[in-house]
Motif scaffolding. Structure first.
Motif, short mmCIF file in Angstrom:
data_model
loop_
_atom_site.label_atom_id
_atom_site.label_comp_id
_atom_site.label_asym_id
_atom_site.label_seq_id
_atom_site.Cartn_x
_atom_site.Cartn_y
_atom_site.Cartn_z
N LYS A 1 4.40 7.99 -2.09
CA LYS A 1 3.43 7.61 -1.06
C LYS A 1 3.53 8.52 0.18
O LYS A 1 2.53 9.05 0.65
CB LYS A 1 3.65 6.14 -0.65
CG LYS A 1 3.57 5.18 -1.83
CD LYS A 1 3.83 3.74 -1.43
CE LYS A 1 5.24 3.46 -0.91
NZ LYS A 1 6.31 3.61 -1.92
N THR A 2 4.75 8.68 0.68
CA THR A 2 4.91 9.53 1.87
C THR A 2 4.59 10.98 1.54
O THR A 2 4.00 11.70 2.35
CB THR A 2 6.34 9.39 2.44
OG1 THR A 2 6.53 8.03 2.85
CG2 THR A 2 6.56 10.29 3.64
N PHE B 1 0.99 11.44 1.92
CA PHE B 1 0.62 11.62 3.33
C PHE B 1 0.95 13.04 3.79
O PHE B 1 0.19 13.65 4.53
CB PHE B 1 1.39 10.62 4.21
CG PHE B 1 0.69 9.30 4.41
CD1 PHE B 1 -0.28 8.86 3.51
CD2 PHE B 1 1.00 8.49 5.49
CE1 PHE B 1 -0.91 7.63 3.69
CE2 PHE B 1 0.36 7.27 5.69
CZ PHE B 1 -0.59 6.84 4.79
N ASN B 2 2.11 13.54 3.37
CA ASN B 2 2.49 14.90 3.77
C ASN B 2 1.51 15.94 3.21
O ASN B 2 1.26 16.96 3.85
CB ASN B 2 3.92 15.21 3.33
CG ASN B 2 4.94 14.50 4.20
OD1 ASN B 2 4.68 14.22 5.37
ND2 ASN B 2 6.11 14.19 3.65
N ARG C 1 -1.58 10.65 12.05
CA ARG C 1 -0.67 9.79 11.28
C ARG C 1 0.44 9.22 12.14
O ARG C 1 0.73 9.72 13.22
CB ARG C 1 -0.03 10.59 10.15
CG ARG C 1 1.04 11.53 10.68
CD ARG C 1 1.69 12.34 9.60
NE ARG C 1 2.51 11.54 8.71
CZ ARG C 1 3.24 12.06 7.72
NH1 ARG C 1 3.21 13.36 7.50
NH2 ARG C 1 3.97 11.30 6.96
N GLN D 1 7.13 6.95 8.91
CA GLN D 1 7.97 5.84 8.44
C GLN D 1 9.14 5.63 9.40
O GLN D 1 9.44 4.50 9.77
CB GLN D 1 8.47 6.23 7.05
CG GLN D 1 8.98 5.10 6.23
CD GLN D 1 9.29 5.60 4.82
OE1 GLN D 1 8.78 6.62 4.36
NE2 GLN D 1 10.13 4.88 4.14
N LEU E 1 -3.63 7.63 9.28
CA LEU E 1 -2.69 7.34 8.19
C LEU E 1 -1.50 6.61 8.79
O LEU E 1 -0.83 7.15 9.68
CB LEU E 1 -2.22 8.64 7.53
CG LEU E 1 -3.30 9.62 7.05
CD1 LEU E 1 -2.65 10.89 6.49
CD2 LEU E 1 -4.18 8.98 5.99
N ASP F 1 2.14 5.01 8.09
CA ASP F 1 3.22 4.99 7.09
C ASP F 1 4.19 3.85 7.43
O ASP F 1 5.00 3.99 8.35
CB ASP F 1 3.94 6.34 7.08
CG ASP F 1 4.81 6.50 5.84
OD1 ASP F 1 5.07 5.50 5.15
OD2 ASP F 1 5.23 7.65 5.56
N GLU F 2 4.05 2.76 6.73
CA GLU F 2 4.90 1.57 6.91
C GLU F 2 5.00 1.11 8.37
O GLU F 2 6.11 1.03 8.93
CB GLU F 2 6.30 1.82 6.34
CG GLU F 2 6.29 1.92 4.84
CD GLU F 2 7.68 1.81 4.24
OE1 GLU F 2 8.45 0.94 4.70
OE2 GLU F 2 8.00 2.60 3.35
N ILE G 1 0.20 2.80 4.21
CA ILE G 1 1.33 2.60 3.29
C ILE G 1 2.10 1.41 3.83
O ILE G 1 2.45 1.38 5.01
CB ILE G 1 2.29 3.81 3.28
CG1 ILE G 1 1.61 5.07 2.76
CG2 ILE G 1 3.54 3.48 2.45
CD1 ILE G 1 2.53 6.29 2.77
N GLU G 2 2.38 0.42 2.98
CA GLU G 2 3.12 -0.72 3.48
C GLU G 2 3.77 -1.48 2.33
O GLU G 2 3.16 -1.66 1.27
CB GLU G 2 2.15 -1.65 4.24
CG GLU G 2 2.79 -2.77 4.99
CD GLU G 2 3.97 -2.37 5.87
OE1 GLU G 2 3.78 -1.65 6.84
OE2 GLU G 2 5.11 -2.77 5.54
#
Ligand SMILES: Nc1ncnc2c1ncn2[C@@H]1O[C@H](COP(=O)(O)OP(=O)(O)OP(=O)(O)O)[C@@H](O)[C@H]1O
Length: 255
Positions: free
Chosen positions: A43-44, A47-48, A83, A86, A175, A177-178, A209-210
């Motif tokens: 997932k990460t 995003f990257n 973004r 995390q 975006l 991220d968690e 993302i979660e």
């Protein structure tokens, strides 16, 4: 209407590991979409790839009608993708206000010479940036803490500040991220409302993302599920909850 984001068979390998493989997603304008999957699913890394931190080994990324594949991260930010991370990445030794103002600088409208000499458009732009940054902080109820060091904020507020900072670049796509990582149930609920509010207010498209399923299922209109770098399933939350492959991937955890 054209989708805001469309990826075409995006893949990346690290050594022998195919971290993301044939990643095909479409985000329509204004949608709030979740990206879920077990630990290490990619997932990460996805995003990257979307933000230019990694270049895909193969595949293309179209954003708002532009092929952004291979662009540097700052260029992609200028095109409208922002973004959060995390692990919180604030400038801890700068004030809350300066953390947001720094992100506004992607959009400044004065030359380097004007900035050095502090003439021309510089003064007006700096005023505008400060005004906008304080408005954003107000929305996140952080305006009364604008002069505190970011590192002195409680954890939950640091997460809010990260989102405020991402918004300062005026993205079309955000975006997250968690964003609820480490939050208690009340903070998570407040965050859910905040995400819904900023989506409406800034007419944003959001990819989230979660791991907190109540958050994801509660606010996302659609979900993509990743497993071992590949999209295992996609659909509305009700479909995903009862998808046998997804339940297996989560080893019987409640989805
Ligand atoms: N820079 C890198 N070098 C080598 N391997 C990497 C790199 N980045 C990610 N990976 C690998 O790619 C895979 C996917 O990792 P990623 O962090 O994207 O998963 P994730 O779904 O975000 O996991 P989590 O939910 O635990 O955050 C993992 O096997 C990870 O070890």
């Amino acid at each position: 209407m054209d989708p805001l984001l469309k990826t075409n068979n995006v893949s990346i390998s690290f050594g022998g590991i195919k971290a993301v493989q044939d990643f095909n997603i479409v985000l329509n304008r204004g949608e709030l979409v979740g990206l879920i999957g077990p630990n290490g699913a990619g997932k990460t890394t996805a995003f990257n790839l979307l933000t230019g931190v990694y270049q895909p080994t193969t595949g293309t990324i179209e954003f708002d009608g532009v092929d952004v594949t291979g662009m540097k991260p700052y260029k992609i930010t200028q095109h409208g993708i922002a973004r959060t991370f995390q692990n919180i990445r604030l400038f801890g030794n700068l004030t809350v206000l300066d953390n947001v103002k720094i992100a506004c600088n992607y959009l400044v409208n004065y030359s380097l010479a004007e900035a050095i000499l502090r003439v021309g458009r510089y003064g007006k732009e700096e005023e505008r940036i400060e005004r906008e940054a304080i408005e954003l902080l107000r929305l996140f109820k952080l305006d009364d803490k604008k002069d505190e060091l970011a590192s002195n904020l409680p954890y939950g507020l640091q997460r809010h500040l990260e989102i405020a900072r991402a918004l300062a670049a005026r993205p079309k796509l955000l975006l997250l991220d968690e964003p609820a990582a480490g939050m208690n149930p009340q903070e998570t609920l407040d965050l859910m409302h905040l995400i819904e509010e900023i989506r409406k207010r800034f007419e944003l498209t959001i990819l989230l993302i979660e791991h907190d399923m109540s958050l994801v299922m509660g606010i996302c209109e659609r979900l993509y599920v990743l497993e071992f770098g590949k999209i295992l399933a996609q659909g509305i939350p009700q479909e995903i909850k009862s998808n046998a492959d997804v339940i297996r991937a989560y080893l019987g955890e409640e989805v």
